[in-house]
Design an enzyme around this catalytic site. Structure first.
Site, PDB file in Angstrom:
ATOM      1  N   ILE A 108       0.752  -1.261  -0.046  1.00  0.00           N
ATOM      2  CA  ILE A 108       0.135  -0.052   0.065  1.00  0.00           C
ATOM      3  C   ILE A 108       0.693   1.233  -0.034  1.00  0.00           C
ATOM      4  O   ILE A 108       0.423   2.282  -0.164  1.00  0.00           O
ATOM      5  CB  ILE A 108      -0.781   0.044   1.167  1.00  0.00           C
ATOM      6  CG1 ILE A 108      -0.140  -0.135   2.353  1.00  0.00           C
ATOM      7  CG2 ILE A 108      -2.061  -1.215   0.997  1.00  0.00           C
ATOM      8  CD1 ILE A 108      -1.189   0.219   3.692  1.00  0.00           C
TER       9      ILE A 108
ATOM     10  N   TYR B 230       5.205   2.974  -0.503  1.00  0.00           N
ATOM     11  CA  TYR B 230       6.790   2.889  -0.581  1.00  0.00           C
ATOM     12  C   TYR B 230       7.445   3.964   0.164  1.00  0.00           C
ATOM     13  O   TYR B 230       6.957   5.131  -0.335  1.00  0.00           O
ATOM     14  CB  TYR B 230       7.115   2.514  -2.045  1.00  0.00           C
ATOM     15  CG  TYR B 230       7.005   1.338  -2.521  1.00  0.00           C
ATOM     16  CD1 TYR B 230       7.449   0.027  -1.997  1.00  0.00           C
ATOM     17  CD2 TYR B 230       6.141   1.244  -3.600  1.00  0.00           C
ATOM     18  CE1 TYR B 230       7.135  -0.846  -2.516  1.00  0.00           C
ATOM     19  CE2 TYR B 230       5.540  -0.099  -4.267  1.00  0.00           C
ATOM     20  CZ  TYR B 230       6.278  -1.068  -3.776  1.00  0.00           C
ATOM     21  OH  TYR B 230       6.040  -2.146  -4.228  1.00  0.00           O
ATOM     22  N   GLY B 231       7.700   3.867   1.047  1.00  0.00           N
ATOM     23  CA  GLY B 231       8.422   5.156   1.886  1.00  0.00           C
ATOM     24  C   GLY B 231       9.826   5.193   1.389  1.00  0.00           C
ATOM     25  O   GLY B 231      10.503   4.555   0.436  1.00  0.00           O
TER      26      GLY B 231
ATOM     27  N   PHE C  94      12.524   4.909   3.039  1.00  0.00           N
ATOM     28  CA  PHE C  94      13.459   3.910   3.507  1.00  0.00           C
ATOM     29  C   PHE C  94      12.639   2.380   3.803  1.00  0.00           C
ATOM     30  O   PHE C  94      12.985   1.885   4.879  1.00  0.00           O
ATOM     31  CB  PHE C  94      14.330   4.130   4.571  1.00  0.00           C
ATOM     32  CG  PHE C  94      15.421   5.150   4.001  1.00  0.00           C
ATOM     33  CD1 PHE C  94      16.331   5.120   3.354  1.00  0.00           C
ATOM     34  CD2 PHE C  94      15.028   6.508   4.327  1.00  0.00           C
ATOM     35  CE1 PHE C  94      17.399   5.884   2.893  1.00  0.00           C
ATOM     36  CE2 PHE C  94      15.710   7.511   3.945  1.00  0.00           C
ATOM     37  CZ  PHE C  94      17.013   7.270   3.272  1.00  0.00           C
ATOM     38  N   GLY C  95      11.369   2.267   3.371  1.00  0.00           N
ATOM     39  CA  GLY C  95      10.646   1.196   3.773  1.00  0.00           C
ATOM     40  C   GLY C  95       9.637   0.934   2.816  1.00  0.00           C
ATOM     41  O   GLY C  95       9.303   1.490   2.095  1.00  0.00           O
ATOM     42  N   VAL C  96       8.997  -0.455   3.256  1.00  0.00           N
ATOM     43  CA  VAL C  96       7.719  -0.711   2.558  1.00  0.00           C
ATOM     44  C   VAL C  96       6.676  -0.967   3.318  1.00  0.00           C
ATOM     45  O   VAL C  96       6.826  -1.399   4.579  1.00  0.00           O
ATOM     46  CB  VAL C  96       7.794  -2.478   1.570  1.00  0.00           C
ATOM     47  CG1 VAL C  96       6.745  -2.470   0.951  1.00  0.00           C
ATOM     48  CG2 VAL C  96       9.253  -1.813   0.789  1.00  0.00           C
TER      49      VAL C  96
ATOM     50  N   LYS D  49       5.058  -1.815   8.297  1.00  0.00           N
ATOM     51  CA  LYS D  49       6.088  -1.278   7.429  1.00  0.00           C
ATOM     52  C   LYS D  49       7.227  -1.852   8.087  1.00  0.00           C
ATOM     53  O   LYS D  49       7.822  -2.237   9.189  1.00  0.00           O
ATOM     54  CB  LYS D  49       6.258   0.232   8.063  1.00  0.00           C
ATOM     55  CG  LYS D  49       7.383   0.812   7.398  1.00  0.00           C
ATOM     56  CD  LYS D  49       7.691   2.522   7.606  1.00  0.00           C
ATOM     57  CE  LYS D  49       8.904   2.902   6.810  1.00  0.00           C
ATOM     58  NZ  LYS D  49       8.884   4.449   7.117  1.00  0.00           N
TER      59      LYS D  49
ATOM     60  N   ASP E  69      10.189  15.986   3.481  1.00  0.00           N
ATOM     61  CA  ASP E  69       9.924  15.346   2.461  1.00  0.00           C
ATOM     62  C   ASP E  69       8.147  15.374   2.331  1.00  0.00           C
ATOM     63  O   ASP E  69       7.282  14.249   2.199  1.00  0.00           O
ATOM     64  CB  ASP E  69      10.223  13.852   2.541  1.00  0.00           C
ATOM     65  CG  ASP E  69      10.187  13.261   1.103  1.00  0.00           C
ATOM     66  OD1 ASP E  69       9.975  13.943   0.024  1.00  0.00           O
ATOM     67  OD2 ASP E  69       9.978  11.933   0.909  1.00  0.00           O
TER      68      ASP E  69
END
Length: 478
Positions: free
Chosen positions: A97, A99-100, A102-104, A120, A217
């Site tokens: 749902i 994508y950050g 530095f993570g999913v 996450k 960001d």
């Protein structure tokens, strides 16, 4: 329905059409979740461990016409009780749902209560000291946050033995969509939508900045929303505490280009919370016009688009710019400001809207409006009224009418403390601290969760996160 009171019509009734979260994921029974070979992914741990408008002070909703009653309608629930037998579709994971930096993020079911939550994964945490410090900072921030418009950690999965400790899983509230998907959708956005969204963005930003935190960001994809129009700022992978010493250099590898402030584009080595306000101004214009305001292929072209709108900045606004950027701006022809084109964004670009937008989109960060002051702008009075009349959790309704909180835009209880970072000198040291932090965070709370690595769902989850990790370039930061 998103928000409704006796004097206001429904606004977000069909903001998201159809099912939002897809097939069920990780629906499991808590009593057998940790069994090896189980088809589920999560398990319980085996043991507990411009214009001349004047911006006055914020006005009380009651003074703006807010009547008694009202209440936000909860979004449709997409969960299944943990005790139910999952179907084959339930045992397969949804698509990711989000994508950050530095993570999913995936949608999963918490086996302890059957509620859908966001999981996450932070992979490859301990590759180097910079990565370790960044992850530790984000973890501490997620556990520090206590604000309705800022996403925070609900739980952290139990880590394995420290020798096998390589990745971290954080559980947060599950939101249905994000502002980017709303903007590009065919769903009409009324002026009421925009005011409520902008009010919540600035309300959350005021809280972050009061804690001394720069998000770095802010963009539509990092603003999560539900079908009742509640909004939360997320993804703190690039966040850090504001550097008060202007002689200390800060990384420029921050903020998605379209929302990057001029001081970063011109190579300034130090910047402030004003960079987040610039990003919000870009998002405000995007909500009004349903298109990205400054969309260029390179940072230089991005800067040219900004000067096309704002005009050639004076030398006083470029004191911190690098010599190359300053020369690029000055060697071209002098550009007059063309702010009047902002009125052409949409019918919602009223006198008040453009005035606030012009206060946010100021080239010189020292003259840019702050998030706190932006909340006092008259344009947001209606957004404050709607939010606190029937959307917020800080006000409530009794038989005699609506009882409003005394502080509509609360600040943090104190400045976020990052002094611990000065003592971090090795990857192993940070690894031990993070392991201890997670363990101590779980004490006195619910039975901790852990991952069942034998499950088919978890293996699919790992494949998706591995693919994303290979695409993400690690950003160095100080």
């Amino acid at each position: 329905m998103a928000f409704q009171d006796p004097s206001h019509s429904s606004v977000c009734g069909s903001l998201f059409g159809g099912p939002d979260l897809g097939p069920k994921f990780f629906c499991i029974a808590a009593n057998n979740a940790a069994t090896a070979g189980s088809s589920t992914g999560l398990g319980t741990a085996s043991g507990s461990s411009g214009p001349a408008a004047q911006a006055g002070g914020p006005r009380h909703p009651a003074a703006l016409g807010g009547g008694p009653g009202g209440g936000a309608t909860a979004p449709q629930q997409h969960n299944k009780l943990a005790s139910e037998t999952p179907s084959p579709a339930d045992m397969e994971p949804d698509r990711p749902i989000g994508y950050g930096a530095f993570g999913v993020v995936w949608s999963v079911t918490d086996p302890r209560d059957g509620k859908r939550v966001a999981l996450k994964k932070m992979p490859n945490v301990f590759q180097n000291l910079v990565s370790c410090k960044r992850v530790f900072r984000e973890l501490k921030m997620l556990c520090f946050f206590k604000h309705d418009n800022v996403l925070s950690a609900l739980d952290i999965l139990q880590p394995p033995q420290i020798d096998c400790f390589e990745e971290i899983y954080v559980i947060t509230e599950l939101m249905q969509s994000d502002l980017h998907k709303v903007i590009v959708s065919p769903q009409p956005l009324s002026t009421d939508h925009i005011k409520v969204f902008l009010y919540q963005i600035l309300r959350g930003l005021k809280y972050l900045h009061s804690a001394g935190i720069l998000h770095r960001d802010i963009k539509p994809g990092n603003l999560l929303v539900n079908s009742n129009c509640v909004l939360k700022i997320c993804d703190f992978g690039l966040a850090r505490v504001e550097e008060l010493d202007e002689s200390r250099h800060m990384t420029q590898e921050v903020v998605t280009q379209y929302y990057r402030a001029p001081e970063i584009l011109t190579g300034s080595r130090h910047y402030s919370s004003a960079i987040d306000v610039w990003s919000v101004g870009c998002i405000f214009a995007e909500l009004l016009g349903r298109r990205i305001l400054f969309q260029a292929q390179s940072p230089i072209q991005q800067l040219d688009l900004i000067t096309d709108l704002l005009g050639t900045p004076p030398l006083s606004a470029m004191l911190s710019a690098c010599e190359g950027a300053r020369a690029h701006i000055l060697r071209g022809p002098h550009k007059p400001p063309s702010l009047s084109v902002l009125y052409m964004l949409s019918d919602g670009a009223t006198h008040e809207a453009v005035h606030l937008l012009c206060r946010m989109l100021v080239f010189d960060p020292c003259k840019r409006i702050s998030g706190r002051d932006a909340l006092s702008h008259p344009y947001l009075d209606e957004g404050r009224l709607r939010y606190h009349t029937c959307m917020c959790r800080c006000c409530f309704t009794v038989a005699s009418g609506r009882v409003y909180t005394r502080d509509f835009e609360p600040v943090a209880s104190g400045r976020f403390d990052d002094q611990y970072e000065k003592t971090l000198t090795s990857v192993w040291q940070v690894k031990e601290l993070i392991h201890r932090f997670i363990t101590e965070h779980q004490q006195g709370k619910r039975v901790p969760l852990c991952i069942n690595p034998q499950s088919a769902a978890f293996k699919t989850f790992i494949r998706s996160t591995a693919w994303h990790s290979s695409k993400v370039s690690k950003k160095e930061e100080r």
